[in-house]
Design a protein around this motif. Structure first.
Motif, short mmCIF file in Angstrom:
data_model
loop_
_atom_site.label_atom_id
_atom_site.label_comp_id
_atom_site.label_asym_id
_atom_site.label_seq_id
_atom_site.Cartn_x
_atom_site.Cartn_y
_atom_site.Cartn_z
N ALA A 135 28.00 29.91 47.83
CA ALA A 135 27.39 29.94 46.50
C ALA A 135 27.38 31.36 45.93
O ALA A 135 27.59 31.55 44.73
N MET A 136 27.16 32.35 46.78
CA MET A 136 27.16 33.74 46.33
C MET A 136 28.56 34.16 45.88
O MET A 136 28.72 34.86 44.87
N ALA A 137 29.59 33.73 46.62
CA ALA A 137 30.97 34.06 46.24
C ALA A 137 31.32 33.44 44.89
O ALA A 137 31.96 34.08 44.05
N VAL A 138 30.86 32.21 44.67
CA VAL A 138 31.11 31.54 43.39
C VAL A 138 30.40 32.26 42.26
O VAL A 138 30.98 32.51 41.20
N LYS A 154 40.44 28.51 42.38
CA LYS A 154 41.87 28.79 42.36
C LYS A 154 42.55 28.11 43.55
O LYS A 154 43.23 28.74 44.36
N LYS A 155 42.36 26.81 43.61
CA LYS A 155 42.86 26.02 44.74
C LYS A 155 44.35 26.21 44.94
O LYS A 155 45.14 26.11 44.01
N GLY A 156 44.72 26.51 46.18
CA GLY A 156 46.12 26.68 46.54
C GLY A 156 46.70 28.05 46.23
O GLY A 156 47.85 28.31 46.54
N GLN A 157 45.92 28.92 45.62
CA GLN A 157 46.41 30.25 45.28
C GLN A 157 45.91 31.26 46.33
O GLN A 157 44.83 31.11 46.88
N PRO A 158 46.69 32.30 46.59
CA PRO A 158 46.31 33.27 47.62
C PRO A 158 45.02 34.03 47.32
O PRO A 158 44.33 34.48 48.23
N ASP A 159 44.68 34.16 46.04
CA ASP A 159 43.45 34.87 45.68
C ASP A 159 42.28 33.92 45.44
O ASP A 159 41.25 34.31 44.92
N GLY A 160 42.43 32.67 45.85
CA GLY A 160 41.38 31.67 45.66
C GLY A 160 40.24 31.85 46.66
O GLY A 160 40.38 32.51 47.68
N ILE A 161 39.11 31.25 46.34
CA ILE A 161 37.95 31.30 47.23
C ILE A 161 38.13 30.29 48.35
O ILE A 161 38.43 29.13 48.10
N GLN A 162 37.95 30.74 49.57
CA GLN A 162 38.03 29.90 50.76
C GLN A 162 36.60 29.74 51.29
O GLN A 162 35.97 30.72 51.68
N PHE A 163 36.10 28.52 51.30
CA PHE A 163 34.75 28.25 51.78
C PHE A 163 34.78 27.90 53.26
O PHE A 163 35.73 27.28 53.74
#
Length: 172
Positions: A97-100, A129-138
């Motif tokens: 949640a903090m990352a978001v 940014k699903k599927g993108q290298p700079d997307g958030i990974q939970f």
């Protein structure tokens, strides 16, 4: 032994047992067919969580309509090993949640126009940014929990699916 020392020792023991593979669930091929309506056997199968990531985020309204309930952010367990698991679940949810929130703050600061509320699709495209290298990974949550986007509150939340737990108990 002080209570905080016991909790710390319990957390350490839980992490060690989990990382060593001493606590394992059945694999998908070992699970029975589901007897709980709306829940597949795969839904009720424990999944690996340690060092696993996901970008799966449900729409909160849809998740609630499918039997989900908002997960508690409190650690109410009395069993020391279960306290460790509850602390892990709660912590990874808060970190997500903090990352978001941080990503949304950056998006809003860069917006020339007034920032508009994010729909689920916009959230997945612009923030996760699903599927993108700079997307958030939970961090991966247990099989009975999923991340969800609350469009009304504009925040990431965690949803429990009690039917998945119920089905898992039937499989044991």
């Amino acid at each position: 032994m002080k209570m905080s020392a016991r909790v710390s020792l319990s957390l350490l023991l839980g992490v060690m047992l989990t990382s060593l593979g001493c606590i394992e669930g059945k694999t998908t091929s070992e699970t029975a067919e589901s007897t709980t309506a709306g829940v597949t056997a795969e839904d009720a199968t424990p999944r690996e969580t340690i060092d696993k990531k996901t970008q799966k985020v449900l729409n909160l309204k849809e998740a609630l309509a499918h039997g989900g309930v908002l997960a508690s952010t409190k650690i109410e367990e009395t069993n020391p090993l279960m306290q460790s698991a509850a602390a892990y679940r709660t912590t990874v949810a808060k970190v997500g949640a903090m990352a978001v929130k941080h990503a949304i703050d950056i998006r809003n600061a860069q917006s020339i126009n007034d920032p508009k509320p994010l729909t689920h699709d916009q959230f997945m495209t612009e923030i996760v940014k699903k599927g993108q290298p700079d997307g958030i990974q939970f961090a991966m949550l247990p099989y009975y929990q999923e991340y969800a986007w609350d469009e009304d509150g504009q925040q990431l939340v965690v949803v429990d699916f009690p039917a998945r737990k119920e089905e898992r108990e039937k499989q044991r």
